[in-house]
Structure formats: C-alpha cells, structure tokens
Design an enzyme around this catalytic site. Structure first.
Site, mmCIF file in Angstrom:
data_model
loop_
_atom_site.group_PDB
_atom_site.id
_atom_site.type_symbol
_atom_site.label_atom_id
_atom_site.label_comp_id
_atom_site.label_asym_id
_atom_site.label_seq_id
_atom_site.Cartn_x
_atom_site.Cartn_y
_atom_site.Cartn_z
ATOM 1 N N ASP A 67 3.122 0.476 8.193
ATOM 2 C CA ASP A 67 2.012 1.397 8.453
ATOM 3 C C ASP A 67 1.330 1.014 9.756
ATOM 4 O O ASP A 67 1.629 -0.034 10.334
ATOM 5 C CB ASP A 67 1.023 1.406 7.277
ATOM 6 C CG ASP A 67 0.577 0.006 6.855
ATOM 7 O OD1 ASP A 67 0.927 -0.980 7.546
ATOM 8 O OD2 ASP A 67 -0.131 -0.115 5.849
ATOM 9 N N ASP A 136 -7.741 -1.215 -4.144
ATOM 10 C CA ASP A 136 -7.695 0.048 -4.890
ATOM 11 C C ASP A 136 -6.274 0.416 -5.308
ATOM 12 O O ASP A 136 -6.019 1.538 -5.731
ATOM 13 C CB ASP A 136 -8.315 1.180 -4.044
ATOM 14 C CG ASP A 136 -7.586 1.402 -2.722
ATOM 15 O OD1 ASP A 136 -6.549 0.740 -2.466
ATOM 16 O OD2 ASP A 136 -8.051 2.246 -1.929
ATOM 17 N N HIS A 138 -3.568 0.483 -3.278
ATOM 18 C CA HIS A 138 -2.721 1.138 -2.276
ATOM 19 C C HIS A 138 -1.598 0.223 -1.807
ATOM 20 O O HIS A 138 -1.724 -1.002 -1.814
ATOM 21 C CB HIS A 138 -3.535 1.697 -1.096
ATOM 22 C CG HIS A 138 -4.098 0.703 -0.133
ATOM 23 N ND1 HIS A 138 -5.443 0.489 0.019
ATOM 24 C CD2 HIS A 138 -3.504 -0.112 0.767
ATOM 25 C CE1 HIS A 138 -5.653 -0.409 0.966
ATOM 26 N NE2 HIS A 138 -4.483 -0.799 1.433
ATOM 27 N N GLU A 143 -3.278 5.698 0.086
ATOM 28 C CA GLU A 143 -4.490 5.558 -0.702
ATOM 29 C C GLU A 143 -4.341 6.281 -2.042
ATOM 30 O O GLU A 143 -3.403 7.067 -2.236
ATOM 31 C CB GLU A 143 -5.681 6.130 0.090
ATOM 32 C CG GLU A 143 -6.025 5.347 1.362
ATOM 33 C CD GLU A 143 -6.756 4.030 1.071
ATOM 34 O OE1 GLU A 143 -6.504 3.393 0.040
ATOM 35 O OE2 GLU A 143 -7.591 3.641 1.921
HETATM 36 C C1 GLP Z 1 -4.017 -3.062 4.492
HETATM 37 C C2 GLP Z 1 -2.532 -2.842 4.735
HETATM 38 C C3 GLP Z 1 -1.730 -3.083 3.474
HETATM 39 C C4 GLP Z 1 -2.129 -4.401 2.854
HETATM 40 C C5 GLP Z 1 -3.588 -4.366 2.498
HETATM 41 C C6 GLP Z 1 -4.074 -5.627 1.808
HETATM 42 O O1 GLP Z 1 -4.602 -1.942 3.911
HETATM 43 N N1 GLP Z 1 -2.268 -1.527 5.206
HETATM 44 O O2 GLP Z 1 -0.332 -3.065 3.778
HETATM 45 O O3 GLP Z 1 -1.355 -4.635 1.699
HETATM 46 O O4 GLP Z 1 -4.320 -4.194 3.708
HETATM 47 O O5 GLP Z 1 -4.355 -6.605 2.747
HETATM 48 P P1 GLP Z 1 -4.641 -8.125 2.398
HETATM 49 O O6 GLP Z 1 -3.298 -8.701 2.109
HETATM 50 O O7 GLP Z 1 -5.250 -8.694 3.635
HETATM 51 O O8 GLP Z 1 -5.522 -8.136 1.221
#
Ligand code: GLP
Length: 260
Positions: A67, A136, A138, A143
């Site tokens: 992404d 949440d 995702h 989302e």
């Molecule tokens: C972002 C990314 C996701 C990731 C999420 C959680 O939203 N787009 O791919 O899984 O953050 O991040 P973290 O691992 O820092 O909690």
C-alpha cells in the site's frame, strides 16, 4: 488458518524470516510482498542479519509493496516507497530494479492502480505476502467495510488510522487522508499470507480476525478465505484468543519438516 503464538516480536521475526528463507530455497526469484508499520521490522532485521552472515542468498529476490499514501511528494521520507527502500531494500542489498510498487504521486490514481495490478500479474503474482494489522482490523490500507473482493484502488483513511500513523509525521495534520492499497481480493491471490501482530493493542483485532465471523467490518478476517494463511502473534496480541491453548498444542506437536 494456522495461528502461532511466539514469546515476543523478535521470535516472530525469526520464524517468518525462516519461512522466507525456505521459500527462497525453493524459488530463488520469489516475489515477496512487504508491509510497512512497526510490526514487520523484526522480520526485516532477521532477514538482513542472515544476509550479512552469509546464510541467506537474496540474489534473485523481488519485493513488492502492499500500500502507499496518495499525494505525498516523490521521495517524501514517509512515503511507503521510501520506507521500504530504507527498511528492506537497502539492508538486503537490493536495487530498485527488484522493486514493484504503485505510483502514489500519479495525478491519475485509477490508472496508477490498474498499472500496479498489471505489474503484479506480469511478475507472476506474490509468493508470500507479509501483513501487519491495524487496530481496527485493516490489512494494507483496506479499512473496515472494504469489499472482500476489492482490487488495488484509492481508499480514505479512518480518523483512527490517521491517529495511529501520526507518529511517523511531524504533525497529525500531515498524515494523508487518501491512500492506494492492494485490495483484499488482490491480497488473497498471494500464495501464502503471513500476518504478524504484536502487543496488547492488537489483541481485539487478532481475536476478531482469527475467531470472529468473516466480515468486511474486520478486513483481516478475509484471511479465513485463504488456503494458506499464517497468523503469528506474541503473547500480548494472543491474549483474547479463546482457542489459544489449542493453537499452542497444535504448533508444539507440528513436525518440523512442515514449516509454516
Ligand atoms: C498501516 C499500514 C498497515 C500496517 C498498519 C499497522 O496502516 N498500512 O500495512 O499493518 O499500519 O502498523 P503497525 O505495525 O505499526 O501497528
């Protein structure tokens, strides 16, 4: 779905690095889908350590992006392209010619999304996709209430996700509202999905993903549809799993040759 409960994030990183090493032994030019955020960093550190000590050859490895923020200027240090270059490509000694990602700077977002779908298909598809999870539920930037059949497209971030990601920017207002993400349908086409979740803040999302009903409200629950999905969690992220003891016993009794 296989659920593996590990003592801590570093152990999760090692375990997933081992699965990637096994994939590369079978398929040296594998396409590895990488996620950003803090959670996957132990995986990238474990891979880099193996490359450094000469026990892992990434000479054929290709890497692709899950992404991206839409509209950040090219080269912005928090664009996911920059993050992947810094956290994955450079430590592994891989050049940009080994990298595929959507163009988050394009003025024509639908064209950039279609081009990325075509690039992934042209590369033969993702062999192993690393995933984190949002608080949440995702995956990527899909989302809640993303279509479970979605393809790469533009999405609007929830206030919660913008708040969660504000730590990477100088001020919360700088977090983009719009993003480009592989769709859930796109993600489900990878050969193997490996989701890593660590910390108590992910415990509810992990429980809903693994044990809750399949629901667009919890996008990661789409992993239930995949024939080869692995969820690696530390004790804190596993805290709300009702079947935790079953998952522990199953993994403990697993023959080593099976791998993940
Ligand atoms: C972002 C990314 C996701 C990731 C999420 C959680 O939203 N787009 O791919 O899984 O953050 O991040 P973290 O691992 O820092 O909690």
């Amino acid at each position: 779905m296989e659920v593996v409960i590990v003592p801590d994030a570093a152990a999760g990183g090692e375990l997933i690095a081992e699965a990637i090493a096994a994939l590369l032994a079978r398929k040296p030019d594998a396409l590895l889908g990488v996620a950003t955020g803090s959670t996957p960093l132990p995986i990238y550190h474990a891979l880099a350590a193996r490359v450094k000590d000469g026990t892992l050859d990434v000479g054929g490895l290709r890497v692709c992006q899950l992404d991206e923020y839409a509209g950040l200027p090219a080269g912005h240090p928090e664009s996911y392209r920059s993050v992947i270059a810094r956290e994955v490509l450079e430590p592994l000694g891989l050049g940009l010619e080994r990298f595929l990602g959507p163009d988050g700077t394009s003025a024509d977002v639908p064209a950039a999304c279609a081009a990325y779908e075509a690039a992934l298909a042209g590369a033969g598809g993702v062999d192993l996709q690393i995933l984190g999870i949002g608080t949440d539920g995702h995956i990527g930037f899909n989302e809640p209430c993303s279509s479970l059949a979605s393809r790469t497209r533009i999405k609007t971030l929830t206030p919660q996700t913008r708040e969660d990601n504000a730590r990477f920017f100088a001020s919360p207002d700088e977090v983009p509202h719009h993003v480009i993400t592989q769709g859930i349908g796109t993600i489900l086409e990878a050969g193997h999905l490996v989701l890593l979740a660590t910390g108590a803040g992910k415990a509810d999302a992990v429980q809903a993903t693994v044990e809750g009903p399949l629901s667009a409200l919890v996008p990661a629950s789409a992993l239930q549809l995949h024939p080869h999905a692995t969820v690696v969690v530390d004790e804190a992220a596993a805290a709300r799993l009702r079947l935790a003891d079953y998952f522990r016993a199953t993994y403990a009794a697993k023959p080593a040759w099976q791998g993940l």
